[in-house]
Write an enzyme that holds these catalytic residues in place. Sequence first.
Site, PDB file in Angstrom:
ATOM      1  N   SER A  48       1.042  -1.184  -0.082  1.00 44.63           N
ATOM      2  CA  SER A  48       0.218   0.063   0.042  1.00 44.63           C
ATOM      3  C   SER A  48       0.915   1.203   0.084  1.00 44.63           C
ATOM      4  O   SER A  48       2.115   1.184   0.301  1.00 44.63           O
ATOM      5  CB  SER A  48      -0.930   0.092   1.484  1.00 44.63           C
ATOM      6  OG  SER A  48      -0.067   0.410   2.288  1.00 44.63           O
ATOM      7  N   ASP A  49       0.399   2.371  -0.190  1.00 41.65           N
ATOM      8  CA  ASP A  49       1.098   3.715  -0.202  1.00 41.65           C
ATOM      9  C   ASP A  49       1.122   3.806   1.615  1.00 41.65           C
ATOM     10  O   ASP A  49       0.243   3.280   2.261  1.00 41.65           O
ATOM     11  CB  ASP A  49       0.726   4.514  -0.898  1.00 41.65           C
ATOM     12  CG  ASP A  49       1.879   5.730  -1.171  1.00 41.65           C
ATOM     13  OD1 ASP A  49       2.866   5.585  -0.502  1.00 41.65           O
ATOM     14  OD2 ASP A  49       1.985   6.710  -2.287  1.00 41.65           O
ATOM     15  N   TRP A  50       1.745   4.865   1.787  1.00 40.83           N
ATOM     16  CA  TRP A  50       1.712   5.149   3.105  1.00 40.83           C
ATOM     17  C   TRP A  50       0.488   5.784   3.756  1.00 40.83           C
ATOM     18  O   TRP A  50      -0.112   6.610   3.459  1.00 40.83           O
ATOM     19  CB  TRP A  50       2.794   6.320   3.396  1.00 40.83           C
ATOM     20  CG  TRP A  50       3.194   6.729   4.916  1.00 40.83           C
ATOM     21  CD1 TRP A  50       2.118   7.419   5.559  1.00 40.83           C
ATOM     22  CD2 TRP A  50       4.148   6.929   5.482  1.00 40.83           C
ATOM     23  NE1 TRP A  50       2.820   7.781   6.782  1.00 40.83           N
ATOM     24  CE2 TRP A  50       4.268   7.323   6.649  1.00 40.83           C
ATOM     25  CE3 TRP A  50       5.816   6.345   5.329  1.00 40.83           C
ATOM     26  CZ2 TRP A  50       5.167   7.538   7.757  1.00 40.83           C
ATOM     27  CZ3 TRP A  50       6.613   6.518   6.066  1.00 40.83           C
ATOM     28  CH2 TRP A  50       6.308   6.996   7.282  1.00 40.83           C
ATOM     29  N   GLY A  51       0.066   4.718   4.774  1.00 41.52           N
ATOM     30  CA  GLY A  51      -1.296   4.796   5.364  1.00 41.52           C
ATOM     31  C   GLY A  51      -2.405   4.881   4.518  1.00 41.52           C
ATOM     32  O   GLY A  51      -3.618   5.106   4.889  1.00 41.52           O
TER      33      GLY A  51
END
Length: 753
Positions: A291-294
């Site tokens: 995933s991307d950050w958060g």
Amino acid sequence: MKKNTLIISIILLAIIGCQKSTGIKEGRKDIDRKVDSVLNLMTLEEKIGQMNQYNGFWDVTGPVPSDGDAAKKYEHLRKGLVGSMLNVRGVANVKKVQKIAVEESRLGIPLIIGFDVIHGYETQSPIPIAESASWDLEAIKKSAAMAAKEAAAAGINWTFAPMVDISRDPRWGRVMEGAGEDTFLGSKIAVARVKGFQGEDLSSPATLAACAKHFAAYGFAESGKDYNTVDVGTSTLYNTILPPFKAAKDADVKTFMNAFNELNGIPATGNAFLQREILKGRWNFKGFVVSDWGSIMEMMAHGYVKDKKDAADLAVKAGSDMDMESYAYINELAELVNDGSVKESLIDDAVRRILKVKFELGLFEDPYKYCNEEREKSVIGSKEIQEAALDIAKKSIVLLKNENKVLPLKKSGQKIALIGGLAADKNSPLGSWRLAAKDNSAISVLEGMQKYKENELIYAEGASVAVGATNFINEVQVNLTDTSKFNKAIEAAKKSDVVVMVLGEVGFQSGEARSSTSLDLPGIQQELLEAVYQVNKNIVLVLNNGRPLTINWAEMNIPAIVEAWQLGSQTGNAVAQVLYGDYNPSGKLPMTFPRSVGQIPIYYNYKNTGRPGPKKEVFWSHYQDETNKPLYPFGYGLSYTTFSYNDIQVSTQGKNVKVIVNVTNTGEVEGKEVVQLYIRDMIASVTRPVKELKGFELITLKPKETKTVTFTLTEKELGFFNNTGAFIVEPGEFKVFVGGSSDTSLETSFDFL
Ligand code: NOJ
């Protein structure tokens, strides 16, 4: 069983599986067997742990969640509940966390260590949009290989690059990180970068697993505002956005990263159509998706899920294999499996993918493979890496204007004023993705020019671009008022033969979360430029920036303009060598320069519409207050020599179309030219752009030399995706254009049968 005994048994199983391997297919089966042997030993919690990625304790490349405390992370490492860490760098630091994972956790599964190695590790080569301006695929590949070598020597084994997002919007700060606006060029560059990072042998301690990001459509954020909504039709999705990702996949990229944005109402991270149907389905991608950050938990803010549990549920079902800094998988997945909402087979699939990459990286064979202090000392900043950075820096420079042959500068007997807030800047040239670079470590333009000692060089800053320190996390404060240093610069200009002005953006003005509504020279730089122009018109404007700028006034008034982007550690040397003619510039723009922000999105491969123009009456697709033309088109760039294009010929042989053209160096010095080929499919069941790049070749010509360049067009170049995502080729008339920019008018046509 004690953990050390257990890890030995895992490795033994792995080796047994390995012994009789012959050929790639066998090798793959071997790895699958090894992966299964590890998976069989794992508890559900340990499996979910592999899907969990934590930020390290040093660098931060996103907003830190409140439950991100270090003590918990160490505890999770010990319990085998962490599969990967990002932003842990340097052999000593990597060793520390790897040691906990390998020697203190029950199964001892090594971590994969990720980092944003975007255009270098400690040594920076040019920002990606700049490198793309070289159109030199070998040089781009080498640059990625050097970045990989340096980063791998610092303990890293996975880079979050290349970013292959196509974008037509220079308001979006992340255009600095991509290959520009064109899908064909972007796909070729995606492949070059993946191959550069991953090399021939992923298990070598000099290569990294690459990551094609951000899947998908992140570059089409509405109004160029980062993280914003994306709403694009199927034709754009299939023909413009997805092909560079597919090219990366075909080049065997090991991982994908999904995106912050929603696409047509569904957040990319929870988007099963993108990740399951297209990526892992139609494309049969076997690596893993991070995933991307958060971005898993951010699906709550999107208004797509009510809580983290829901977010974890949807993300895993949609095909997101690893959770970067949402703490959603580690906290919620076990319960979701236990209450029957998520099948354990989905978890197994994700873990298999992650373990596979770890095996391919050689981490099971030697978890400390990337942790050799001697290597770290000898590789980082080495001569080989610096030389490669200089080579690509020179190749990335684009000469935008050169009237009256102001350039190249004479090497002696000249008084040169060097002015501008970026002229002596040793930090901005490093760009914004330069986490591991030492502050102020770039060679500035001032330092580069000082090496040419037979001219008199007078430096005066004129005006700083930013006020105070700049960094990755905080907004840049632009100098809007302080003109106190203007006078000194004006005095220097008055007594000089030539003025070199280095203006543009500081490094942190482009990049993530750096969207802009104005593309003018930031702050009071335009004012400074005009003030200097009043006293000396013989100006060379050197631009340092991460995105196309609207420099109409400069184009009208300044005789020479050089687009020097942010060229990394060797910036000053590269710029000076180009200004003095020791390197003849050959770069071509990978992205259109607009005349005004109101023209955006502006790109060369637009559609003709039902009302093309120009027409006498108002009823055609245009603006009343601005031309449709860009300031500089895609593919544009000058040289210290000139080229002519003649004798375009086309012939069809079955399903292949050959296009031949003669290119001559009509000037006085040797030069390189990017010969570009565009097509137009005149009538199609889904309308096609007025021009599409379908081939290019970089050639070197001596003065008066002519070379014949041959392109072959096949169904691959002549076809397109229809609105169901099927690739189709339709017979009919095609136009072909060849030249040194997308604005070329040399054309012919053929019928494809
Ligand atoms: C957020 C960015 O969008 C992504 O490209 C990057 O790799 C991660 N942060 C990790 O730093």
